[in-house]
Structures are given as C-alpha cells and as structure tokens.
Design a protein around this motif. Structure first.
Motif, PDB file in Angstrom:
ATOM      1  N   LEU A 141     -17.493 -42.200  24.260  1.00 16.22           N
ATOM      2  CA  LEU A 141     -16.808 -40.920  24.050  1.00 16.22           C
ATOM      3  C   LEU A 141     -16.030 -40.884  22.742  1.00 16.22           C
ATOM      4  CD1 LEU A 141     -15.522 -40.064  27.646  1.00 16.22           C
ATOM      5  CD2 LEU A 141     -17.253 -38.841  26.328  1.00 16.22           C
ATOM      6  N   VAL A 142     -15.341 -41.979  22.440  1.00 17.75           N
ATOM      7  CA  VAL A 142     -14.549 -41.992  21.202  1.00 17.75           C
ATOM      8  C   VAL A 142     -15.436 -42.205  19.983  1.00 17.75           C
ATOM      9  CG1 VAL A 142     -12.482 -42.816  22.384  1.00 17.75           C
ATOM     10  CG2 VAL A 142     -14.038 -44.463  21.340  1.00 17.75           C
ATOM     11  N   GLY A 143     -16.689 -42.621  20.214  1.00 15.43           N
ATOM     12  CA  GLY A 143     -17.630 -42.748  19.111  1.00 15.43           C
ATOM     13  C   GLY A 143     -17.389 -43.912  18.182  1.00 15.43           C
ATOM     14  N   GLN A 144     -16.624 -44.923  18.625  1.00 12.42           N
ATOM     15  CA  GLN A 144     -16.328 -46.066  17.767  1.00 12.42           C
ATOM     16  C   GLN A 144     -17.393 -47.156  17.943  1.00 12.42           C
ATOM     17  OE1 GLN A 144     -13.804 -46.107  15.528  1.00 12.42           O
ATOM     18  NE2 GLN A 144     -13.337 -44.024  16.130  1.00 12.42           N
ATOM     19  N   VAL A 145     -18.631 -46.804  17.580  1.00 11.59           N
ATOM     20  CA  VAL A 145     -19.730 -47.767  17.651  1.00 11.59           C
ATOM     21  C   VAL A 145     -20.430 -47.793  16.308  1.00 11.59           C
ATOM     22  CG1 VAL A 145     -20.078 -47.445  20.130  1.00 11.59           C
ATOM     23  CG2 VAL A 145     -21.342 -46.019  18.513  1.00 11.59           C
ATOM     24  N   PRO A 146     -21.091 -48.894  15.966  1.00 10.23           N
ATOM     25  CA  PRO A 146     -21.780 -48.979  14.672  1.00 10.23           C
ATOM     26  C   PRO A 146     -22.839 -47.890  14.534  1.00 10.23           C
ATOM     27  CG  PRO A 146     -21.643 -51.136  15.700  1.00 10.23           C
ATOM     28  CD  PRO A 146     -21.193 -50.152  16.724  1.00 10.23           C
ATOM     29  N   GLN A 147     -22.989 -47.360  13.336  1.00  6.43           N
ATOM     30  CA  GLN A 147     -23.997 -46.344  13.062  1.00  6.43           C
ATOM     31  C   GLN A 147     -25.307 -47.035  12.697  1.00  6.43           C
ATOM     32  OE1 GLN A 147     -23.356 -43.005  13.592  1.00  6.43           O
ATOM     33  NE2 GLN A 147     -21.463 -43.907  14.407  1.00  6.43           N
ATOM     34  N   PHE A 259     -16.569 -52.967  21.572  1.00  7.97           N
ATOM     35  CA  PHE A 259     -18.015 -52.811  21.438  1.00  7.97           C
ATOM     36  C   PHE A 259     -18.729 -54.150  21.653  1.00  7.97           C
ATOM     37  CE2 PHE A 259     -21.639 -53.352  18.511  1.00  7.97           C
ATOM     38  CZ  PHE A 259     -22.544 -52.504  19.137  1.00  7.97           C
ATOM     39  N   LEU A 260     -18.208 -55.214  21.075  1.00  5.59           N
ATOM     40  CA  LEU A 260     -18.808 -56.537  21.252  1.00  5.59           C
ATOM     41  C   LEU A 260     -18.846 -56.937  22.722  1.00  5.59           C
ATOM     42  CD1 LEU A 260     -17.214 -58.497  18.262  1.00  5.59           C
ATOM     43  CD2 LEU A 260     -19.661 -58.136  18.635  1.00  5.59           C
ATOM     44  N   MET A 261     -17.738 -56.704  23.420  1.00  5.61           N
ATOM     45  CA  MET A 261     -17.665 -57.063  24.838  1.00  5.61           C
ATOM     46  C   MET A 261     -18.655 -56.249  25.666  1.00  5.61           C
ATOM     47  SD  MET A 261     -16.147 -55.966  27.981  1.00  5.61           S
ATOM     48  CE  MET A 261     -14.739 -54.932  27.567  1.00  5.61           C
ATOM     49  N   VAL A 262     -18.737 -54.932  25.406  1.00  3.92           N
ATOM     50  CA  VAL A 262     -19.614 -54.057  26.190  1.00  3.92           C
ATOM     51  C   VAL A 262     -21.084 -54.336  25.888  1.00  3.92           C
ATOM     52  CG1 VAL A 262     -20.329 -51.656  26.517  1.00  3.92           C
ATOM     53  CG2 VAL A 262     -17.896 -52.241  26.472  1.00  3.92           C
ATOM     54  N   PHE A 263     -21.429 -54.384  24.609  1.00  4.03           N
ATOM     55  CA  PHE A 263     -22.831 -54.551  24.225  1.00  4.03           C
ATOM     56  C   PHE A 263     -23.373 -55.900  24.691  1.00  4.03           C
ATOM     57  CE2 PHE A 263     -26.328 -55.601  21.392  1.00  4.03           C
ATOM     58  CZ  PHE A 263     -27.061 -54.428  21.373  1.00  4.03           C
ATOM     59  N   SER A 264     -22.635 -56.976  24.409  1.00  2.59           N
ATOM     60  CA  SER A 264     -23.104 -58.301  24.819  1.00  2.59           C
ATOM     61  C   SER A 264     -23.130 -58.424  26.339  1.00  2.59           C
ATOM     62  CB  SER A 264     -22.229 -59.397  24.207  1.00  2.59           C
ATOM     63  OG  SER A 264     -20.877 -59.256  24.602  1.00  2.59           O
ATOM     64  N   GLY A 265     -22.209 -57.733  27.025  1.00  2.55           N
ATOM     65  CA  GLY A 265     -22.202 -57.744  28.488  1.00  2.55           C
ATOM     66  C   GLY A 265     -23.446 -57.096  29.064  1.00  2.55           C
ATOM     67  N   PHE A 266     -23.850 -55.951  28.516  1.00  8.24           N
ATOM     68  CA  PHE A 266     -25.064 -55.294  28.986  1.00  8.24           C
ATOM     69  C   PHE A 266     -26.293 -56.166  28.734  1.00  8.24           C
ATOM     70  CE2 PHE A 266     -22.974 -50.932  28.803  1.00  8.24           C
ATOM     71  CZ  PHE A 266     -23.053 -50.735  30.163  1.00  8.24           C
ATOM     72  N   ILE A 267     -26.344 -56.809  27.561  1.00 11.10           N
ATOM     73  CA  ILE A 267     -27.485 -57.675  27.252  1.00 11.10           C
ATOM     74  C   ILE A 267     -27.521 -58.871  28.192  1.00 11.10           C
ATOM     75  CG2 ILE A 267     -28.531 -59.147  25.499  1.00 11.10           C
ATOM     76  CD1 ILE A 267     -28.837 -56.186  24.940  1.00 11.10           C
ATOM     77  N   MET A 268     -26.349 -59.405  28.549  1.00 10.71           N
ATOM     78  CA  MET A 268     -26.303 -60.530  29.502  1.00 10.71           C
ATOM     79  C   MET A 268     -26.883 -60.125  30.852  1.00 10.71           C
ATOM     80  SD  MET A 268     -22.630 -62.410  28.911  1.00 10.71           S
ATOM     81  CE  MET A 268     -22.808 -63.314  30.439  1.00 10.71           C
ATOM     82  N   ALA A 287     -24.969 -57.589  18.097  1.00  5.66           N
ATOM     83  CA  ALA A 287     -23.783 -56.760  17.935  1.00  5.66           C
ATOM     84  C   ALA A 287     -23.032 -57.112  16.650  1.00  5.66           C
ATOM     85  CB  ALA A 287     -22.872 -56.919  19.145  1.00  5.66           C
ATOM     86  N   LEU A 288     -22.831 -58.402  16.410  1.00  3.34           N
ATOM     87  CA  LEU A 288     -22.141 -58.827  15.183  1.00  3.34           C
ATOM     88  C   LEU A 288     -22.953 -58.462  13.948  1.00  3.34           C
ATOM     89  CD1 LEU A 288     -20.821 -62.280  16.414  1.00  3.34           C
ATOM     90  CD2 LEU A 288     -19.404 -60.363  15.659  1.00  3.34           C
ATOM     91  N   GLN A 289     -24.271 -58.531  14.045  1.00  5.01           N
ATOM     92  CA  GLN A 289     -25.126 -58.133  12.931  1.00  5.01           C
ATOM     93  C   GLN A 289     -24.934 -56.654  12.621  1.00  5.01           C
ATOM     94  OE1 GLN A 289     -29.634 -57.956  13.256  1.00  5.01           O
ATOM     95  NE2 GLN A 289     -29.403 -59.842  12.073  1.00  5.01           N
ATOM     96  N   MET A 290     -24.836 -55.827  13.677  1.00  4.75           N
ATOM     97  CA  MET A 290     -24.603 -54.396  13.475  1.00  4.75           C
ATOM     98  C   MET A 290     -23.255 -54.125  12.827  1.00  4.75           C
ATOM     99  SD  MET A 290     -26.204 -52.413  16.781  1.00  4.75           S
ATOM    100  CE  MET A 290     -25.858 -53.589  18.073  1.00  4.75           C
ATOM    101  N   LEU A 291     -22.288 -55.020  13.061  1.00  2.00           N
ATOM    102  CA  LEU A 291     -20.953 -54.863  12.489  1.00  2.00           C
ATOM    103  C   LEU A 291     -20.852 -55.463  11.087  1.00  2.00           C
ATOM    104  CD1 LEU A 291     -18.862 -55.692  15.687  1.00  2.00           C
ATOM    105  CD2 LEU A 291     -19.146 -53.441  14.618  1.00  2.00           C
ATOM    106  N   GLY A 292     -21.956 -55.987  10.571  1.00  2.00           N
ATOM    107  CA  GLY A 292     -21.978 -56.486   9.209  1.00  2.00           C
ATOM    108  C   GLY A 292     -21.445 -57.887   9.022  1.00  2.00           C
ATOM    109  N   VAL A 293     -21.333 -58.665  10.100  1.00  2.00           N
ATOM    110  CA  VAL A 293     -20.849 -60.045   9.982  1.00  2.00           C
ATOM    111  C   VAL A 293     -22.013 -60.925   9.528  1.00  2.00           C
ATOM    112  CG1 VAL A 293     -19.824 -61.992  11.213  1.00  2.00           C
ATOM    113  CG2 VAL A 293     -19.154 -59.649  11.789  1.00  2.00           C
ATOM    114  N   PRO A 294     -21.835 -61.762   8.510  1.00  2.00           N
ATOM    115  CA  PRO A 294     -22.913 -62.648   8.053  1.00  2.00           C
ATOM    116  C   PRO A 294     -23.420 -63.529   9.182  1.00  2.00           C
ATOM    117  CG  PRO A 294     -21.085 -62.672   6.495  1.00  2.00           C
ATOM    118  CD  PRO A 294     -20.610 -61.921   7.706  1.00  2.00           C
ATOM    119  N   PRO A 295     -24.724 -63.856   9.183  1.00  2.00           N
ATOM    120  CA  PRO A 295     -25.300 -64.613  10.309  1.00  2.00           C
ATOM    121  C   PRO A 295     -24.653 -65.975  10.514  1.00  2.00           C
ATOM    122  CG  PRO A 295     -26.860 -64.450   8.475  1.00  2.00           C
ATOM    123  CD  PRO A 295     -25.750 -63.491   8.191  1.00  2.00           C
ATOM    124  N   GLU A 296     -24.279 -66.665   9.439  1.00  2.00           N
ATOM    125  CA  GLU A 296     -23.658 -67.979   9.580  1.00  2.00           C
ATOM    126  C   GLU A 296     -22.322 -67.878  10.309  1.00  2.00           C
ATOM    127  OE1 GLU A 296     -26.376 -67.741   6.183  1.00  2.00           O
ATOM    128  OE2 GLU A 296     -24.519 -66.663   6.630  1.00  2.00           O
TER     129      GLU A 296
END
Length: 342
Positions: A141-147, A259-268, A287-296
């Motif tokens: 609802l608040v729309g705070q998810v990666p585009q 978002f990390l908690m919700v997305f990874s929870g659904f995938i689990m 999820a972290l990739q969508m947020l732009g965090v480097p893979p390492e």
C-alpha cells in the motif's frame, strides 16, 4: 520404485534448481572482494545480530505463552527453548518435524496431552501467517518496494491477500467447528476415529485432546498480547539485515528492511513447497539485488544471517533436547511415531 522416485526425485530436482539459482545470482561474484569484505567485517554488529535472532524467538515463545495460558501457564523461556529445539531438530532431520518436537517437549515437561499442545502451536503459526500477510499488505500500500520489471506491489498484495484468506480461514474453521469435531455423531468424526484405530490410537480421546487446544485467551490483554508478540517478532526479524548490513558497511532505507523480510519470507514458504534447498539464500539474494547491493556484500549479509541462525538454533536446540532427556536420533523416532499417531 515409485516410492524411491518420490523420496529422492523432489530433492534432486530442488538441488538442481538451487544450483541454477546460485549461478544466476552469484555467477559474476568477485571472490577477492568477498574475502576482503569478510576480513573487514565489524563483528560487533554480528554479535548484535545473534542477540536479535534469539530475541525474535523469545517473542515467539512469549506469544505462544499467551495462546497456551488458559490450558496451562508455562514459562516463556521454557517455550522459547522448545521452539529452538524444534527448529534444531528440523535442521538436522529435515522432515518438517519441528512442531511435533516442540509440542512433545512441552507436553512431557508440563504433563499435558501432546495433541493439545500441538494444536496451540498451530494456532500460533496461523497467527504468524496473518500478521506476515498484514506486513505484506502495508508494504504494498505504501509503495515502498523496488521498481523492477513487472508489478511487484500487485504481487505482494495478492500474496498477502491469499495468506490472510488461507490462515484466517483456517483459524475460523478451527474455532467454528471445534464443538462439532468433539462430538461422536458426524461422519468426519467417525472417519477420524476409524483412521486413528488403524494407527492404534484412541480416536475419541485424541479428538478431545485436539479440541482442548483450540483455545483463545479469555483475558482481553492476553488476546492483544498474542498479536503484539507476533508483530514484535516480525519487526525484530526485519532488523536482522540491519545488523548484517552494518557489519559490512551497508545502510538501506527503513522500508527496504521490511521488504527484505517479506520478500525472502514468501520465497522461503514457496521453497518449502517445491523442495528447493536454501530458499532463504535465494530469496534474500534476489531482494538485495533489487535494492542495488553488490553481490559480494549481499552474500556476506545473507551468510551472516543464515550461519548465525543455524549455529544458535542447532546449538541451543540440541542443549534443550539433551536436557529433556533425548538425543536427536530419539527425537526423530519420537516425532515419526507421534506423526503416525496423529
């Protein structure tokens, strides 16, 4: 032959999918950067991460205490220990036996019927499902998810709505048909008794014990506390990536952690159904990739969470099992016996 395929086919397919996902996520990983990040990690934040992992389980135990209270008041630390023992047994013997193990431990220590305790754990888990769905709904609802490509907000909304319908509907059905299930007349009760007799169990007694666990706190404050405990546990779970990120110098926006908690929870949850090993690693990685965090850096954050959880859960869980007078092999055998009896 069919049994062999069912037993080994799904895990092998899941492992193959896991390898493909690992290659997709970390095929371009710079191992040198990964090691540099590991060497420079701030272990103080890793210690805080460990504390919050245990704090999350403490609130889960406290929530379970509110549900179980009208059956029998049980100490929160004892319930938390049983939760960890169940998770620990499930890690070492991955057959989904954690609810059975924790219910068996509490029933044994508190002189309660195992089916009654197990039913309260199911109610507690259903409450978790409803609260988790509410987090997903608020996030959408608040729309705070990666585009990203596709409508992620819609996906989260649909998944959250399905969760509420599923777990809310199951809770309603448990309480709505509790009295009916306790009686001897309905066909479903007679069928249950027949199946129980085939398993050398007392059908009417087992139904009574199950119905005794279908209970909601009479005290209004305890009813509120059930949801407070569930919400607190989820908020603490969302901070796990805060501490893991700070350990490697990553700071995200507050809603990103939800978002990390919700997305990874659904995938689990999805990974458990399709039998994909390590689904948390993939869900959190995407999820972290969508947020732009480097893979390492993302892999370091995930591994800190995953390894600390495994170490704490298995370590403390085995201690609780040992104090309860059983080892993991016996816990496995007891759980299989109870599963057959139920």
């Amino acid at each position: 032959m069919n049994g062999l395929l069912l037993r080994w086919g799904a895990p092998l397919i899941g492992a193959a999918v896991a390898l493909v996902l690992i290659f997709m996520l970390y095929g371009s990983l710079d191992f040198g950067k990964f090691l540099d990040g590991l060497r420079s990690a701030n272990l103080i934040w890793v210690v805080i991460l460990a504390v919050t992992i245990l704090l999350e389980q403490f609130f889960n135990g406290w929530k379970w205490r509110q549900v179980l209270h009208d059956v029998k008041p049980v100490d929160t630390f004892r319930l938390t220990g049983a939760l960890l023992a169940g998770y620990g047994a499930n890690v070492l013997v991955p057959l989904g036996i954690s609810p059975l193990v924790r219910a068996w431990i509490i029933a044994r220590l508190e002189q309660l019927k195992m089916a009654t305790v197990l039913t309260t754990t199911i109610i507690s888990r259903f409450i978790d499902g409803v609260v988790f769905a509410l987090f997903a709904g608020v996030l959408a609802l608040v729309g705070q998810v990666p585009q990203v490509e596709g409508n992620l907000e819609l996906g989260l909304s649909v998944a959250g709505a399905l969760n509420i319908v599923l777990f809310g509907g199951l809770l309603w059905a448990m309480f709505r048909f509790r009295t009916l299930f306790a009686s001897d007349g309905p066909v479903i009760c007679r069928l249950f008794d027949w199946v129980a007799a085939r398993m050398r169990a007392n059908g009417p007694g087992l139904r009574t014990a199950i119905c005794d666990g279908v209970i909601w706190p009479r005290n209004a404050m305890r009813r509120v506390a059930v949801f407070v405990g569930a919400i607190a546990a989820k908020l603490i779970a969302a901070t796990h990536f805060v501490w893991a990120g700070l350990a490697v110098g990553v700071v995200l926006a507050p809603w990103d952690y939800i978002f990390l908690m919700v997305f990874s929870g659904f995938i689990m949850v999805l990974g458990r159904f399709v039998r994909i090993p390590g689904s948390f690693i993939f869900g959190a990685g995407f999820a972290l990739q969508m947020l732009g965090v480097p893979p390492e850096t993302a892999l370091l954050m995930i591994l800190f969470n995953y390894i600390m959880t495994i170490l704490l859960v298995v370590g403390i869980g085995l201690i609780v099992l040992w104090q309860s007078g059983i080892d993991i092999r016996r816990a496995h055998l007891e759980a299989e016996t109870l599963n057959a009896g139920l």
